[in-house]
Design a protein around this motif. Structure first.
Motif, PDB file in Angstrom:
ATOM      1  N   GLY A 246       0.687  -1.164   0.128  1.00 12.16           N
ATOM      2  CA  GLY A 246      -0.023   0.082   0.147  1.00 12.16           C
ATOM      3  C   GLY A 246       0.856   1.302   0.003  1.00 12.16           C
ATOM      4  N   SER A 247       2.001   1.035   0.113  1.00 12.36           N
ATOM      5  CA  SER A 247       3.055   2.213   0.292  1.00 12.36           C
ATOM      6  C   SER A 247       3.618   2.522  -1.128  1.00 12.36           C
ATOM      7  CB  SER A 247       4.207   1.936   1.187  1.00 12.36           C
ATOM      8  OG  SER A 247       5.079   3.273   1.283  1.00 12.36           O
ATOM      9  N   SER A 248       3.360   3.874  -1.420  1.00 14.95           N
ATOM     10  CA  SER A 248       3.859   4.183  -2.976  1.00 14.95           C
ATOM     11  C   SER A 248       5.345   4.630  -3.013  1.00 14.95           C
ATOM     12  CB  SER A 248       2.842   5.420  -3.285  1.00 14.95           C
ATOM     13  OG  SER A 248       2.916   6.608  -2.568  1.00 14.95           O
ATOM     14  N   PHE A 249       5.925   4.636  -1.658  1.00  9.24           N
ATOM     15  CA  PHE A 249       7.294   4.976  -1.782  1.00  9.24           C
ATOM     16  C   PHE A 249       8.168   4.214  -0.983  1.00  9.24           C
ATOM     17  CE2 PHE A 249       5.596   9.466  -2.615  1.00  9.24           C
ATOM     18  CZ  PHE A 249       6.725   9.807  -3.437  1.00  9.24           C
ATOM     19  N   GLU A 250       9.558   4.175  -1.051  1.00 13.58           N
ATOM     20  CA  GLU A 250      10.266   3.133  -0.111  1.00 13.58           C
ATOM     21  C   GLU A 250      10.759   4.132   0.951  1.00 13.58           C
ATOM     22  OE1 GLU A 250       9.491   0.838  -2.687  1.00 13.58           O
ATOM     23  OE2 GLU A 250      10.804   2.178  -3.648  1.00 13.58           O
ATOM     24  N   ILE A 251      10.524   3.833   2.092  1.00 16.10           N
ATOM     25  CA  ILE A 251      10.623   4.750   3.326  1.00 16.10           C
ATOM     26  C   ILE A 251      12.104   3.958   4.051  1.00 16.10           C
ATOM     27  CG2 ILE A 251       9.637   5.593   5.524  1.00 16.10           C
ATOM     28  CD1 ILE A 251       8.537   6.548   2.870  1.00 16.10           C
ATOM     29  N   LEU A 252      12.700   4.967   4.621  1.00 13.82           N
ATOM     30  CA  LEU A 252      13.916   4.559   5.678  1.00 13.82           C
ATOM     31  C   LEU A 252      13.783   5.635   6.536  1.00 13.82           C
ATOM     32  CD1 LEU A 252      16.355   2.550   5.464  1.00 13.82           C
ATOM     33  CD2 LEU A 252      17.747   4.500   4.789  1.00 13.82           C
ATOM     34  N   TYR A 253      13.524   4.825   7.942  1.00 16.61           N
ATOM     35  CA  TYR A 253      13.347   5.714   9.108  1.00 16.61           C
ATOM     36  C   TYR A 253      14.699   6.253   9.595  1.00 16.61           C
ATOM     37  CZ  TYR A 253       8.654   4.039   9.307  1.00 16.61           C
ATOM     38  OH  TYR A 253       7.375   3.771   8.780  1.00 16.61           O
ATOM     39  N   GLU A 254      14.502   7.394  10.258  1.00 19.85           N
ATOM     40  CA  GLU A 254      15.687   8.203  10.679  1.00 19.85           C
ATOM     41  C   GLU A 254      16.521   7.403  11.631  1.00 19.85           C
ATOM     42  OE1 GLU A 254      16.821  12.551  12.581  1.00 19.85           O
ATOM     43  OE2 GLU A 254      14.918  11.533  13.113  1.00 19.85           O
ATOM     44  N   HIS A 255      16.068   6.788  12.607  1.00 18.59           N
ATOM     45  CA  HIS A 255      16.890   5.963  13.177  1.00 18.59           C
ATOM     46  C   HIS A 255      17.833   4.928  12.587  1.00 18.59           C
ATOM     47  CE1 HIS A 255      13.185   3.154  13.115  1.00 18.59           C
ATOM     48  NE2 HIS A 255      14.057   2.338  13.244  1.00 18.59           N
ATOM     49  N   CYS A 256      17.350   4.237  11.643  1.00 16.71           N
ATOM     50  CA  CYS A 256      18.058   3.420  10.836  1.00 16.71           C
ATOM     51  C   CYS A 256      19.204   4.334   9.995  1.00 16.71           C
ATOM     52  CB  CYS A 256      17.024   2.685   9.840  1.00 16.71           C
ATOM     53  SG  CYS A 256      17.980   1.515   8.713  1.00 16.71           S
ATOM     54  N   PHE A 257      18.527   5.250   9.281  1.00 14.50           N
ATOM     55  CA  PHE A 257      19.643   6.196   8.399  1.00 14.50           C
ATOM     56  C   PHE A 257      20.669   6.696   9.334  1.00 14.50           C
ATOM     57  CE2 PHE A 257      20.736  10.340   6.940  1.00 14.50           C
ATOM     58  CZ  PHE A 257      21.048   9.972   5.522  1.00 14.50           C
ATOM     59  N   ASN A 258      20.730   7.017  10.595  1.00 14.77           N
ATOM     60  CA  ASN A 258      21.692   7.394  11.182  1.00 14.77           C
ATOM     61  C   ASN A 258      22.713   6.497  11.543  1.00 14.77           C
ATOM     62  OD1 ASN A 258      20.683  10.081  11.367  1.00 14.77           O
ATOM     63  ND2 ASN A 258      19.539   9.699  13.229  1.00 14.77           N
ATOM     64  N   ARG A 259      22.307   5.263  11.158  1.00 12.34           N
ATOM     65  CA  ARG A 259      23.432   3.883  11.539  1.00 12.34           C
ATOM     66  C   ARG A 259      24.251   3.855  10.563  1.00 12.34           C
ATOM     67  NH1 ARG A 259      21.764   0.780  16.000  1.00 12.34           N
ATOM     68  NH2 ARG A 259      23.895  -0.413  15.650  1.00 12.34           N
ATOM     69  N   LEU A 260      23.781   4.269   9.214  1.00 11.50           N
ATOM     70  CA  LEU A 260      24.485   3.899   8.076  1.00 11.50           C
ATOM     71  C   LEU A 260      26.080   4.763   8.048  1.00 11.50           C
ATOM     72  CD1 LEU A 260      21.605   4.430   5.462  1.00 11.50           C
ATOM     73  CD2 LEU A 260      22.709   2.190   6.490  1.00 11.50           C
ATOM     74  N   ARG A 261      26.794   4.178   7.162  1.00  6.68           N
ATOM     75  CA  ARG A 261      28.411   4.897   7.256  1.00  6.68           C
ATOM     76  C   ARG A 261      27.995   6.247   6.636  1.00  6.68           C
ATOM     77  NH1 ARG A 261      29.193   0.044   4.716  1.00  6.68           N
ATOM     78  NH2 ARG A 261      29.476   1.172   2.687  1.00  6.68           N
ATOM     79  N   PRO A 262      29.011   7.288   6.966  1.00  6.03           N
ATOM     80  CA  PRO A 262      29.059   8.802   6.723  1.00  6.03           C
ATOM     81  C   PRO A 262      28.914   8.834   5.318  1.00  6.03           C
ATOM     82  CG  PRO A 262      30.661   8.263   8.560  1.00  6.03           C
ATOM     83  CD  PRO A 262      30.118   6.992   8.228  1.00  6.03           C
ATOM     84  N   GLU A 263      29.766   8.079   4.570  1.00  5.45           N
ATOM     85  CA  GLU A 263      29.833   8.299   3.020  1.00  5.45           C
ATOM     86  C   GLU A 263      28.603   7.813   2.518  1.00  5.45           C
ATOM     87  OE1 GLU A 263      32.070   4.234   4.076  1.00  5.45           O
ATOM     88  OE2 GLU A 263      31.833   6.283   4.975  1.00  5.45           O
ATOM     89  N   ILE A 264      27.539   6.966   2.996  1.00  5.19           N
ATOM     90  CA  ILE A 264      26.453   6.770   2.708  1.00  5.19           C
ATOM     91  C   ILE A 264      25.452   7.731   2.953  1.00  5.19           C
ATOM     92  CG2 ILE A 264      24.488   5.064   2.566  1.00  5.19           C
ATOM     93  CD1 ILE A 264      27.059   3.955   1.269  1.00  5.19           C
ATOM     94  N   ARG A 265      25.396   8.287   4.144  1.00  5.95           N
ATOM     95  CA  ARG A 265      24.545   9.372   4.479  1.00  5.95           C
ATOM     96  C   ARG A 265      24.842  10.561   3.670  1.00  5.95           C
ATOM     97  NH1 ARG A 265      26.147   7.699  10.015  1.00  5.95           N
ATOM     98  NH2 ARG A 265      27.263   9.706  10.101  1.00  5.95           N
ATOM     99  N   ASN A 266      25.886  10.976   3.337  1.00  5.38           N
ATOM    100  CA  ASN A 266      26.386  12.082   2.664  1.00  5.38           C
ATOM    101  C   ASN A 266      25.808  12.227   1.213  1.00  5.38           C
ATOM    102  OD1 ASN A 266      27.862  13.015   4.870  1.00  5.38           O
ATOM    103  ND2 ASN A 266      29.762  12.379   3.835  1.00  5.38           N
TER     104      ASN A 266
END
Length: 347
Positions: free
Chosen positions: A96-116
């Motif tokens: 039912g979701s028309s987008f892919e969602i990544l929640y902030e608590h998960c995004f903050n755990r990614l490597r800095p070069e990915i977050r940038n």
């Protein structure tokens, strides 16, 4: 809520506005530019940890077995996927979701070069009740589903959202279309074609848990749940009984007595009055204003304080002047207003 009459004003408004063209509000778009909705409901009480099992079949046809009346899976469809080089758990499959969602608590755990790699979002998200929410940004990541032997991968556009959720992310209709996946919430499994056959991921419940799991490229130790410990106040200096130290309440009586005796023998290392803070050699500790030469200092406009705060300011300044920490000077090029902050005891 309908039976209780709490939504009667909404129903009445819908009846009045039915058949009428709604005026376009500021910031809204029409046609293809309309913000797309995220349609997903999840109860936090039913959040469970799930084990993901994988099976491969050489059969290219995707089909699901028949189920009896009392058979079938409950709860959302959860999988694990490699997102941006990280193995991310608790990825919800939501058709039912028309987008892919990544929640902030998960995004903050990614490597800095990915977050940038995150860029500003160009599309807002609309909830069930019509509220519009702007994501923190959007990012394109390579998503790999499966293991090293049988897997499929595709680039997906994730909206980074600040919201409380038991999931780390959501894979919606665009992502399912890219990997050509067919989910079945009733069966609790998802199937998609891979090289030489069909891959099936099935989730099974283990134990209820507060889930926000994500592991990086290297093994990380699991987080330790810290229990807040109650503390008690103990006066160790008879000359200043109003000044206390905090000791853990879970200590035994014998250990607590030994600790208090140790602190009482070492009361000379504590600063009980402002005068105890003077006399430190400059080679040990020194404070200075790091001001660039030639720059004009800044003078703040004087701000008035409440009567209660003025009394506290005068008392504190008097103590510091008496201890020799402060002295009165006359210049008006560098002035800063005092900032009052309440202590834990509301003083």
């Amino acid at each position: 809520m309908l039976k209780a009459g709490k939504l009667s004003h909404i129903i009445r408004e819908l009846k009045q506005n039915s058949g009428k063209e709604q005026p376009k509000k500021k910031g809204e778009t029409s046609g293809k530019e309309k913000p797309q909705a995220i349609l997903m409901i999840q109860s936090r009480q039913k959040a469970v940890r799930q084990r993901i099992t994988q099976s491969f079949s050489p059969d290219l046809e995707i089909s699901f077995p028949s189920l009896g009346n009392d058979e079938g899976a409950e709860g959302p469809l959860i999988i694990e996927a490699e997102v941006g080089g990280h193995q991310v758990h608790r990825m919800c499959i939501d058709g039912g979701s028309s987008f892919e969602i990544l929640y902030e608590h998960c995004f903050n755990r990614l490597r800095p070069e990915i977050r940038n790699q995150m860029v500003p979002a160009t599309t807002s998200l609309v909830g069930f009740s019509g509220e519009i929410k702007w994501p923190l940004g959007q990012i394109t990541l390579l998503v790999k589903v499966g293991d090293d032997e049988h897997s499929t991968s595709a680039w997906m556009d994730f909206m980074v959202v600040r919201s409380t959720s038991p999931f780390n992310g959501i894979i919606g209709r665009p992502g399912l279309r890219k990997i050509k996946a067919v989910p079945s919430t009733t069966h609790g499994m998802i199937k998609f074609p891979v090289m030489g056959g069909t891959l099936t991921l099935k989730s099974s419940k283990i134990i209820p848990v507060e889930c926000a799991m994500i592991s990086g490229p290297e093994d990380q130790s699991p987080p330790v749940n810290k229990v807040k410990e109650e503390r008690i106040k103990v006066a160790i200096n008879p000359e200043h009984p109003e000044q206390t130290v905090m000791i853990g309440s879970n200590l035994t009586e014998k250990t607590r007595s030994k600790l208090c005796n140790l602190l009482q023998r070492s009361i000379d290392i504590f600063a009980w009055t402002p005068t105890d803070m003077t006399g430190v050699p400059r080679q040990i500790a020194e404070h200075k204003l790091n001001v660039r030469k030639g720059c004009q200092p800044v003078r703040q406009k004087k701000r008035g304080q409440a009567a209660e705060r003025n009394v506290a300011i005068n008392d504190e300044v008097s103590k510091l002047i008496k201890a020799g920490i402060m002295r009165e000077v006359y210049y008006h090029d560098w002035l800063s207003n005092p900032v009052m902050v309440k202590k834990s005891d509301n003083s």
